[in-house]
Design an enzyme around this catalytic site. Structure first.
Site, PDB file in Angstrom:
ATOM      1  N   ARG A 108       0.738  -1.380  -0.600  1.00 43.57           N
ATOM      2  CA  ARG A 108      -0.409  -0.153  -0.161  1.00 43.57           C
ATOM      3  C   ARG A 108       1.234   1.260   0.133  1.00 43.57           C
ATOM      4  NH1 ARG A 108      -3.491  -2.921  -1.699  1.00 43.57           N
ATOM      5  NH2 ARG A 108      -5.104  -3.522  -0.171  1.00 43.57           N
ATOM      6  N   HIS A 123      -0.467   0.821  -9.861  1.00 41.51           N
ATOM      7  CA  HIS A 123      -1.331  -0.485  -8.706  1.00 41.51           C
ATOM      8  C   HIS A 123      -2.398  -1.347  -9.282  1.00 41.51           C
ATOM      9  CE1 HIS A 123      -3.430  -0.805  -4.118  1.00 41.51           C
ATOM     10  NE2 HIS A 123      -2.846  -1.633  -4.873  1.00 41.51           N
ATOM     11  N   GLU A 156      -2.575   7.940  -4.618  1.00 41.50           N
ATOM     12  CA  GLU A 156      -3.043   7.484  -5.019  1.00 41.50           C
ATOM     13  C   GLU A 156      -4.379   8.105  -4.626  1.00 41.50           C
ATOM     14  OE1 GLU A 156      -2.910   3.431  -5.771  1.00 41.50           O
ATOM     15  OE2 GLU A 156      -1.345   3.514  -4.659  1.00 41.50           O
TER      16      GLU A 156
END
Length: 314
Positions: A228, A287, A257
């Site tokens: 992440r 991603h 993001e």
């Protein structure tokens, strides 16, 4: 029994839930107010990343028994409140773990062999061999931080290639298998040539890879993050690249993001991101590490099985 699908899913998920006797309601774009007015009787909710499942959200669905996320993480769900309400939260990290492992490996091999740079040089008519001499992965020690489904899959892939793998997990012991070496964080700092993060995003792991983290390594490292974005402090990574503490970086996720993972933020690029974009020893992807045809199928079928299994017990 009603299952409310709040994001686009996969046919195998829908087929599995329907075969299990659930009534499917597809509400991919409806605002929360409309959902609660028309579907407050839902007992199953399926999400991806479009909405945050907050305490207020959970209160709006008093009959809810199961929340299934078509993905690996639960960071967009208030899992503590769900537990208090005896709502089971499900995810399917095993569905895309192989995809993430292969993507991380591809990034690492590209960086060790300078592929982003040599691609540009060839296009410019340059044939530079000595300056682009690479490294063999078997000559390096790869440190894996986080030995859950994702981290263990990546570690096993490397181990099968004869690579020395050092694994650290704060909350586990006795998990090492094959040639993988379970070690302390201190040992990881001392011995690693490569570091790959495989941590969930929590209050504890946010900003995990910060300036202190990069300063702790005895040797310059190659750095990977396919977990992440907010786990990494991007400015700290840029500083570590500048100082030589980090030799190269492969990032499939960025701290900038949107929480839905659908795009970057809008507006001017932050200076740290601009600095990353200018470097040929940094490889970025949007991603997509866990986003393959096969992984989507496995996640869809797997989540349907998990939901139905829980419903048999509640």
């Amino acid at each position: 029994m009603k299952a409310l699908l709040l994001d686009d899913t996969h046919p195998l998920l829908e087929e599995g839930l329907s075969a299990g006797g659930l009534e499917l309601v597809r509400a991919f774009d409806e605002p929360l107010a409309a959902l609660t007015e028309r579907h407050a009787d839902a007992e199953v909710i399926i999400i991806r990343s479009r909405l945050k499942v907050t305490k207020d959200f959970l209160n709006a669905f008093p009959q809810l028994k199961v929340i299934g996320r078509l993905g690996a993480g639960l960071e967009n769900i208030d899992v503590e409140e769900a537990a208090r309400k005896q709502i089971v939260c499900l995810r399917v990290p095993e569905g895309n773990a192989r995809a993430v492992a292969e993507h991380a490996l591809g990034m690492l091999l590209s960086l060790l062999n300078h592929l982003p740079r040599v691609q540009r040089e060839i296009k410019e008519g340059k044939w530079l061999r000595e300056s682009n001499k690479g490294r063999e992965l078997q000559a390096l020690k790869v440190g894996v931080i986080g030995y859950g489904v994702m981290g263990s899959t990546f570690a096993r892939l490397l181990d099968a290639m004869g690579v020395t793998v050092l694994a650290f997990d704060k909350y586990k012991t006795g998990y090492a298998e094959g040639g993988i070496k379970e070690c302390t964080l201190h040992e990881l700092y001392k011995e690693s040539d490569v570091i790959s993060l495989h941590l969930p995003l929590t209050a504890e792991t946010r900003d995990y890879a910060n300036a202190e983290f990069f300063a702790s390594f005895d040797k310059p490292i190659h750095f990977l993050n396919t977990a992440r974005g907010p786990i990494l402090n991007t400015a700290a990574l840029v500083a570590a690249l500048d100082s030589g503490k980090v030799l190269s970086a492969g990032l499939d996720v960025l701290e900038y993001e949107k929480s839905s993972f659908t795009s970057l933020f809008e507006g001017p690029l932050p200076p740290a991101l601009t600095a990353l974009l200018e470097r040929e020893n940094v490889l970025l992807s949007p991603h997509i590490a866990g986003w393959t045809k096969e992984s989507f199928e496995k996640m869809g079928a797997g989540l349907a099985q998990k939901v139905l299994a829980v419903l048999k017990t509640v």
